[in-house]
Design a protein around this motif. Structure first.
Motif, PDB file in Angstrom:
ATOM      1  N   UNK A   1      -8.418   4.101  35.112  1.00 41.97           N
ATOM      2  CA  UNK A   1      -9.255   5.171  34.606  1.00 41.97           C
ATOM      3  C   UNK A   1     -10.642   4.623  34.311  1.00 41.97           C
ATOM      4  N   UNK A   2     -11.639   5.321  34.782  1.00 46.37           N
ATOM      5  CA  UNK A   2     -13.008   4.842  34.583  1.00 46.37           C
ATOM      6  C   UNK A   2     -13.533   5.286  33.222  1.00 46.37           C
ATOM      7  N   UNK A   3     -14.327   4.430  32.563  1.00 48.99           N
ATOM      8  CA  UNK A   3     -14.850   4.770  31.232  1.00 48.99           C
ATOM      9  C   UNK A   3     -15.832   5.937  31.317  1.00 48.99           C
ATOM     10  N   UNK A   4     -15.982   6.684  30.219  1.00 49.42           N
ATOM     11  CA  UNK A   4     -16.939   7.798  30.214  1.00 49.42           C
ATOM     12  C   UNK A   4     -18.360   7.303  30.452  1.00 49.42           C
ATOM     13  N   UNK A   5     -19.136   8.124  31.120  1.00 48.25           N
ATOM     14  CA  UNK A   5     -20.540   7.797  31.385  1.00 48.25           C
ATOM     15  C   UNK A   5     -21.361   7.992  30.113  1.00 48.25           C
ATOM     16  N   UNK A   6     -22.395   7.194  29.934  1.00 48.78           N
ATOM     17  CA  UNK A   6     -23.248   7.397  28.757  1.00 48.78           C
ATOM     18  C   UNK A   6     -24.069   8.680  28.892  1.00 48.78           C
ATOM     19  N   UNK A   7     -24.216   9.368  27.788  1.00 47.53           N
ATOM     20  CA  UNK A   7     -25.047  10.567  27.698  1.00 47.53           C
ATOM     21  C   UNK A   7     -26.152  10.285  26.692  1.00 47.53           C
ATOM     22  N   UNK A   8     -27.337  10.770  26.988  1.00 47.72           N
ATOM     23  CA  UNK A   8     -28.437  10.635  26.043  1.00 47.72           C
ATOM     24  C   UNK A   8     -28.769  12.016  25.514  1.00 47.72           C
ATOM     25  N   UNK A  10     -30.941  14.346  22.651  1.00 52.23           N
ATOM     26  CA  UNK A  10     -32.096  14.423  21.754  1.00 52.23           C
ATOM     27  C   UNK A  10     -31.689  15.332  20.597  1.00 52.23           C
ATOM     28  N   UNK A  11     -31.328  14.714  19.475  1.00 46.96           N
ATOM     29  CA  UNK A  11     -30.819  15.458  18.328  1.00 46.96           C
ATOM     30  C   UNK A  11     -31.749  15.264  17.140  1.00 46.96           C
ATOM     31  N   UNK A  12     -32.263  16.374  16.643  1.00 43.48           N
ATOM     32  CA  UNK A  12     -33.148  16.354  15.470  1.00 43.48           C
ATOM     33  C   UNK A  12     -34.317  15.393  15.657  1.00 43.48           C
ATOM     34  N   UNK A  13     -34.832  15.351  16.867  1.00 46.88           N
ATOM     35  CA  UNK A  13     -36.009  14.545  17.167  1.00 46.88           C
ATOM     36  C   UNK A  13     -35.744  13.082  17.461  1.00 46.88           C
ATOM     37  N   UNK A  14     -34.489  12.673  17.478  1.00 49.92           N
ATOM     38  CA  UNK A  14     -34.150  11.279  17.771  1.00 49.92           C
ATOM     39  C   UNK A  14     -33.212  11.229  18.981  1.00 49.92           C
ATOM     40  N   UNK A  15     -33.370  10.187  19.780  1.00 47.86           N
ATOM     41  CA  UNK A  15     -32.502  10.005  20.953  1.00 47.86           C
ATOM     42  C   UNK A  15     -31.268   9.208  20.557  1.00 47.86           C
ATOM     43  N   UNK A  16     -30.126   9.679  21.056  1.00 48.64           N
ATOM     44  CA  UNK A  16     -28.854   9.022  20.795  1.00 48.64           C
ATOM     45  C   UNK A  16     -28.120   8.881  22.115  1.00 48.64           C
ATOM     46  N   UNK A  17     -27.553   7.711  22.363  1.00 47.20           N
ATOM     47  CA  UNK A  17     -26.731   7.507  23.549  1.00 47.20           C
ATOM     48  C   UNK A  17     -25.285   7.374  23.105  1.00 47.20           C
ATOM     49  N   UNK A  18     -24.448   8.193  23.708  1.00 45.62           N
ATOM     50  CA  UNK A  18     -23.020   8.191  23.394  1.00 45.62           C
ATOM     51  C   UNK A  18     -22.237   8.143  24.695  1.00 45.62           C
ATOM     52  N   UNK A  19     -21.061   7.579  24.648  1.00 42.76           N
ATOM     53  CA  UNK A  19     -20.171   7.566  25.809  1.00 42.76           C
ATOM     54  C   UNK A  19     -19.171   8.696  25.634  1.00 42.76           C
ATOM     55  N   UNK A  20     -19.150   9.628  26.587  1.00 44.57           N
ATOM     56  CA  UNK A  20     -18.252  10.774  26.459  1.00 44.57           C
ATOM     57  C   UNK A  20     -17.972  11.364  27.826  1.00 44.57           C
ATOM     58  N   UNK A  21     -16.816  11.997  27.943  1.00 42.92           N
ATOM     59  CA  UNK A  21     -16.522  12.744  29.161  1.00 42.92           C
ATOM     60  C   UNK A  21     -17.502  13.910  29.248  1.00 42.92           C
ATOM     61  N   UNK A  22     -17.822  14.301  30.470  1.00 39.65           N
ATOM     62  CA  UNK A  22     -18.819  15.352  30.691  1.00 39.65           C
ATOM     63  C   UNK A  22     -18.452  16.672  30.024  1.00 39.65           C
ATOM     64  N   UNK A  23     -17.163  16.954  29.894  1.00 41.60           N
ATOM     65  CA  UNK A  23     -16.751  18.235  29.333  1.00 41.60           C
ATOM     66  C   UNK A  23     -16.471  18.184  27.831  1.00 41.60           C
ATOM     67  N   UNK A  24     -16.789  17.084  27.179  1.00 48.00           N
ATOM     68  CA  UNK A  24     -16.596  16.990  25.730  1.00 48.00           C
ATOM     69  C   UNK A  24     -17.495  18.007  25.042  1.00 48.00           C
ATOM     70  N   UNK A  25     -16.933  18.824  24.158  1.00 46.29           N
ATOM     71  CA  UNK A  25     -17.787  19.767  23.431  1.00 46.29           C
ATOM     72  C   UNK A  25     -18.859  19.036  22.622  1.00 46.29           C
ATOM     73  N   UNK A  26     -20.062  19.555  22.677  1.00 47.26           N
ATOM     74  CA  UNK A  26     -21.177  18.986  21.935  1.00 47.26           C
ATOM     75  C   UNK A  26     -20.831  18.844  20.458  1.00 47.26           C
ATOM     76  N   UNK A  27     -20.126  19.817  19.902  1.00 44.77           N
ATOM     77  CA  UNK A  27     -19.747  19.778  18.497  1.00 44.77           C
ATOM     78  C   UNK A  27     -19.036  18.477  18.132  1.00 44.77           C
ATOM     79  N   UNK A  28     -18.120  18.024  18.977  1.00 46.87           N
ATOM     80  CA  UNK A  28     -17.358  16.812  18.683  1.00 46.87           C
ATOM     81  C   UNK A  28     -18.267  15.591  18.595  1.00 46.87           C
ATOM     82  N   UNK A  29     -19.240  15.514  19.494  1.00 48.96           N
ATOM     83  CA  UNK A  29     -20.156  14.371  19.472  1.00 48.96           C
ATOM     84  C   UNK A  29     -21.063  14.426  18.245  1.00 48.96           C
ATOM     85  N   UNK A  30     -21.536  15.618  17.912  1.00 53.06           N
ATOM     86  CA  UNK A  30     -22.409  15.748  16.741  1.00 53.06           C
ATOM     87  C   UNK A  30     -21.684  15.310  15.472  1.00 53.06           C
ATOM     88  N   UNK A  31     -20.463  15.782  15.300  1.00 58.53           N
ATOM     89  CA  UNK A  31     -19.721  15.489  14.079  1.00 58.53           C
ATOM     90  C   UNK A  31     -19.113  14.088  14.089  1.00 58.53           C
TER      91      UNK A  31
END
Length: 129
Positions: A1-8, A10-31
């Motif tokens: 299984x290949x690891x999730x691709x990094x996503x960048x 722009x939240x509240x004016x700051x850039x954040x890079x997270x590794x997540x599956x493309x279909x992960x709900x934004x809510x989960x990453x925010x929280x």
């Protein structure tokens, strides 16, 4: 299984890079990844509004919006509006009017009200409804 691709994101004016599956709900990453707890999980269907964020200024239900869709857009959460010392005017109005009730759906009400007032600084009652 290949690891999730990094996503960048722009939240509240700051850039954040997270590794997540493309279909992960934004809510989960925010929280879970960014520790932003203003948006809440409510219905999980995009109906109740507890998870509302602004995506390029438009109220968006983050429980049904994938992180990949949000990538490249300005995301604003409740935490991005104001601070405890200097709340956004909409936040202050809710405080002044003691409109919090239990507070669970407050996030959606504040974010939606802010977006409306950004579009229509002096809305009619019909526009508010």
């Amino acid at each position: 299984m290949k690891p999730p691709a990094p996503l960048t994101l722009d939240v509240n004016g700051a850039r954040h890079t997270v590794a997540a599956d493309a279909d992960t709900p934004l809510l989960y990453l925010l929280r879970n990844d960014l520790a932003l707890n203003g948006p809440k999980f409510g219905c999980g269907l995009g109906e109740c509004g507890a998870c509302t964020v602004l995506l390029d200024g438009v109220p968006t239900r983050s429980c049904v919006t994938s992180a990949r869709v949000a990538e490249g857009h300005a995301i604003t959460t409740l935490e991005g509006l104001g601070t405890r010392e200097c709340p956004h005017p909409v936040q202050q109005a809710f405080i002044d009017e003691q409109a919090a009730q239990c507070g669970y759906c407050l996030n959606g009400m504040i974010m939606t009200a802010k977006a409306l007032l950004d579009r229509r600084p002096d809305p009619t009652l019909d526009e508010i409804r």
